[in-house]
Design a protein around this motif. Structure first.
Motif, PDB file in Angstrom:
ATOM      1  N   ASP A 113       0.508  -5.786  -5.992  1.00  0.00           N
ATOM      2  CA  ASP A 113      -0.605  -5.747  -6.931  1.00  0.00           C
ATOM      3  C   ASP A 113      -1.949  -5.526  -6.223  1.00  0.00           C
ATOM      4  N   ARG A 114      -1.916  -5.430  -4.903  1.00  0.00           N
ATOM      5  CA  ARG A 114      -3.146  -5.197  -4.154  1.00  0.00           C
ATOM      6  C   ARG A 114      -3.550  -3.725  -4.257  1.00  0.00           C
ATOM      7  N   PRO A 115      -4.858  -3.427  -4.191  1.00  0.00           N
ATOM      8  CA  PRO A 115      -5.276  -2.010  -4.182  1.00  0.00           C
ATOM      9  C   PRO A 115      -4.707  -1.299  -2.955  1.00  0.00           C
ATOM     10  N   LEU A 116      -4.017  -0.206  -3.185  1.00  0.00           N
ATOM     11  CA  LEU A 116      -3.387   0.536  -2.087  1.00  0.00           C
ATOM     12  C   LEU A 116      -4.375   1.576  -1.573  1.00  0.00           C
ATOM     13  N   MET A 117      -5.306   1.124  -0.754  1.00  0.00           N
ATOM     14  CA  MET A 117      -6.400   1.970  -0.290  1.00  0.00           C
ATOM     15  C   MET A 117      -6.307   2.328   1.177  1.00  0.00           C
TER      16      MET A 117
END
Length: 222
Positions: A113-117
């Motif tokens: 659920d973390r931003p995949l940046m």
């Protein structure tokens, strides 16, 4: 946005490099899971002090972002068709590699659920979007969104299921076969690889038919 990716890299300090931090963090997570990762434990495994560790990363969130992106880095980028034809094969390879990498590191399923940046995640997402666009998907985002959610959802389900007592679940359904006959007959077979591949095939075939219908092109490419 202040992320570990938006800050300029810092020079190594006392032989400790960011690559070494990430490698040790992944090893710790593989062995003990997300709940056991702390900055203090990571510093101890690196045989350094917390101050030196904080020179490179600001928080546990930074470490998790870096570790998750390292997992994405394990996914090999397929060769992209020169003219956009035959798009399904490289997409299938990418999605299959993505699933395999996540399953090698089951803790990754708990932080998707973390931003995949990170650069590795973005490079593979760019490949997916570019391949779909070259194949004639005028708006590749819905197709890419469906594929990425399919692989992440399947990994979460598999990891969660395997951590539980599967026999209890199977017995529960068998005892209620009269009420849930379809589940009792078909819902207990967890041939994960075959099920994933078949489901992915359904997605790709549906996407191809939709692409043809919208573009007016005959035939099915694969």
């Amino acid at each position: 946005m202040d992320t570990v990716w938006s800050r300029p890299p810092r020079a190594p300090r006392q032989t400790l490099t960011l690559d070494r931090i990430v490698a040790e963090a992944v090893a710790l997570l593989d062995e003990e899971g997300v709940g056991r990762l702390t900055m203090r434990r990571l510093a101890e495994r690196l045989e350094t002090g917390s101050t030196t560790l904080y020179w490179h990363v600001k928080s546990k969130d930074d470490v998790l972002d870096l570790a998750l992106d390292a997992v994405f880095g394990e996914v090999r980028l397929p060769a992209r068709p020169a003219d956009g034809s035959g798009w399904q094969a490289p997409v299938r390879e990418l999605i299959g590699g993505w699933r395999a990498a996540l399953l090698r590191h089951p803790w990754s399923a708990t932080i998707l659920d973390r931003p995949l940046m990170g650069p590795n995640a973005l490079e593979r997402t760019e490949f997916l979007y570019a391949t779909l666009a070259a194949a004639g998907f005028a708006a590749p985002k819905p197709a890419a969104y469906s594929l990425s959610n399919y692989v992440m959802g399947s990994v979460v389900m598999q990891v969660t299921w395997q951590e539980r007592d599967r026999e209890d679940t199977g017995e529960f359904l068998r005892e209620r076969a009269g009420r849930y006959p379809a589940l009792a007959e078909h819902g207990l077979d967890h041939a994960w690889d075959a099920t994933f591949d078949e489901g992915l095939g359904y997605l790709l075939e549906g996407m191809e038919h939709s692409r043809q219908r919208r573009s007016g092109s005959p035939g099915v490419q694969g």
